[in-house]
Design a protein around this motif. Sequence first.
Motif, PDB file in Angstrom:
ATOM      1  N   ARG A 146       8.027  -4.851   3.289  1.00 36.01           N
ATOM      2  CA  ARG A 146       6.771  -4.403   3.900  1.00 36.01           C
ATOM      3  C   ARG A 146       6.867  -2.958   4.375  1.00 36.01           C
ATOM      4  N   VAL A 147       7.999  -2.576   4.967  1.00 38.72           N
ATOM      5  CA  VAL A 147       8.178  -1.185   5.392  1.00 38.72           C
ATOM      6  C   VAL A 147       8.199  -0.269   4.172  1.00 38.72           C
ATOM      7  N   ARG A 148       8.924  -0.655   3.131  1.00 41.09           N
ATOM      8  CA  ARG A 148       8.972   0.148   1.901  1.00 41.09           C
ATOM      9  C   ARG A 148       7.569   0.309   1.320  1.00 41.09           C
ATOM     10  N   ASP A 149       6.807  -0.782   1.265  1.00 41.71           N
ATOM     11  CA  ASP A 149       5.454  -0.723   0.692  1.00 41.71           C
ATOM     12  C   ASP A 149       4.523   0.155   1.526  1.00 41.71           C
ATOM     13  N   HIS A 150       4.587   0.015   2.849  1.00 42.97           N
ATOM     14  CA  HIS A 150       3.727   0.848   3.697  1.00 42.97           C
ATOM     15  C   HIS A 150       4.061   2.325   3.528  1.00 42.97           C
ATOM     16  N   LEU A 151       5.338   2.653   3.552  1.00 39.85           N
ATOM     17  CA  LEU A 151       5.717   4.061   3.411  1.00 39.85           C
ATOM     18  C   LEU A 151       5.362   4.595   2.025  1.00 39.85           C
ATOM     19  N   ALA A 152       5.509   3.780   0.994  1.00 43.19           N
ATOM     20  CA  ALA A 152       5.117   4.206  -0.355  1.00 43.19           C
ATOM     21  C   ALA A 152       3.612   4.451  -0.424  1.00 43.19           C
ATOM     22  N   ALA A 162       4.609   6.563  10.208  1.00 42.59           N
ATOM     23  CA  ALA A 162       4.880   7.746   9.396  1.00 42.59           C
ATOM     24  C   ALA A 162       4.284   8.940  10.131  1.00 42.59           C
ATOM     25  N   LEU A 163       5.113   9.923  10.401  1.00 41.89           N
ATOM     26  CA  LEU A 163       4.673  11.123  11.112  1.00 41.89           C
ATOM     27  C   LEU A 163       4.230  12.184  10.109  1.00 41.89           C
ATOM     28  N   ALA A 164       3.493  13.156  10.582  1.00 43.01           N
ATOM     29  CA  ALA A 164       2.902  14.181   9.716  1.00 43.01           C
ATOM     30  C   ALA A 164       3.946  14.946   8.902  1.00 43.01           C
ATOM     31  N   ASP A 165       5.142  15.125   9.455  1.00 39.93           N
ATOM     32  CA  ASP A 165       6.173  15.893   8.741  1.00 39.93           C
ATOM     33  C   ASP A 165       6.985  15.050   7.765  1.00 39.93           C
ATOM     34  N   GLY A 166       6.613  13.777   7.572  1.00 38.05           N
ATOM     35  CA  GLY A 166       7.334  12.897   6.655  1.00 38.05           C
ATOM     36  C   GLY A 166       8.408  12.066   7.330  1.00 38.05           C
ATOM     37  N   SER A 167       8.653  12.299   8.605  1.00 37.37           N
ATOM     38  CA  SER A 167       9.618  11.491   9.346  1.00 37.37           C
ATOM     39  C   SER A 167       9.039  10.105   9.597  1.00 37.37           C
ATOM     40  N   CYS A 168       9.905   9.163   9.941  1.00 36.93           N
ATOM     41  CA  CYS A 168       9.490   7.777  10.160  1.00 36.93           C
ATOM     42  C   CYS A 168      10.102   7.252  11.450  1.00 36.93           C
ATOM     43  N   LEU A 169       9.315   6.481  12.167  1.00 35.71           N
ATOM     44  CA  LEU A 169       9.807   5.784  13.348  1.00 35.71           C
ATOM     45  C   LEU A 169       9.757   4.291  13.036  1.00 35.71           C
ATOM     46  N   ILE A 170      10.884   3.630  13.180  1.00 38.38           N
ATOM     47  CA  ILE A 170      10.995   2.193  12.967  1.00 38.38           C
ATOM     48  C   ILE A 170      11.181   1.550  14.335  1.00 38.38           C
ATOM     49  N   GLU A 171      10.429   0.477  14.595  1.00 40.54           N
ATOM     50  CA  GLU A 171      10.552  -0.253  15.852  1.00 40.54           C
ATOM     51  C   GLU A 171      10.650  -1.746  15.552  1.00 40.54           C
TER      52      GLU A 171
END
Length: 133
Positions: A22-28, A70-79
């Motif tokens: 699910r995380v992979r799909d959302h980020l994709a 997903a942040l504007a600069d392409g970074s990701c926060l996982i919680e």
Amino acid sequence: MLRRNSFRLPRHPASVGLARRRVRDHLADWGHRPGDPALADAVLLVSELATNVVRHGPLLEREFEVAVTALADGSCLIEVSDEGRTEPRLRLVREGEETGRGLHLVEHVAAAWGVWSRGSHGKTVWALVIANA
């Protein structure tokens, strides 16, 4: 642009793989390509954090929550949140031991990580992946 999605999963070993997908799909969906190191790192981190909840979370807890931002600069926060109040901590792992390395991996892969208390509702363990890191 900031994009966030959260979902709840049963506290079961099969949920770890589902959290990864699910995380992979959302980020994709949000523009991260399959070869993107930030995507791979985010998937690895959610796997480790979800595994910790499944293995060490409160016995009576039926579900846990995963959020990806997903942040504007392409970074990701996982919680990853659960009802437990015990904070995870790095521990000394001897060579022959088969478990206990997950937080060491999180420490190495994440730009930063930590724990937020949710008071009587448990805790959230978070990890930040910096784009192009």
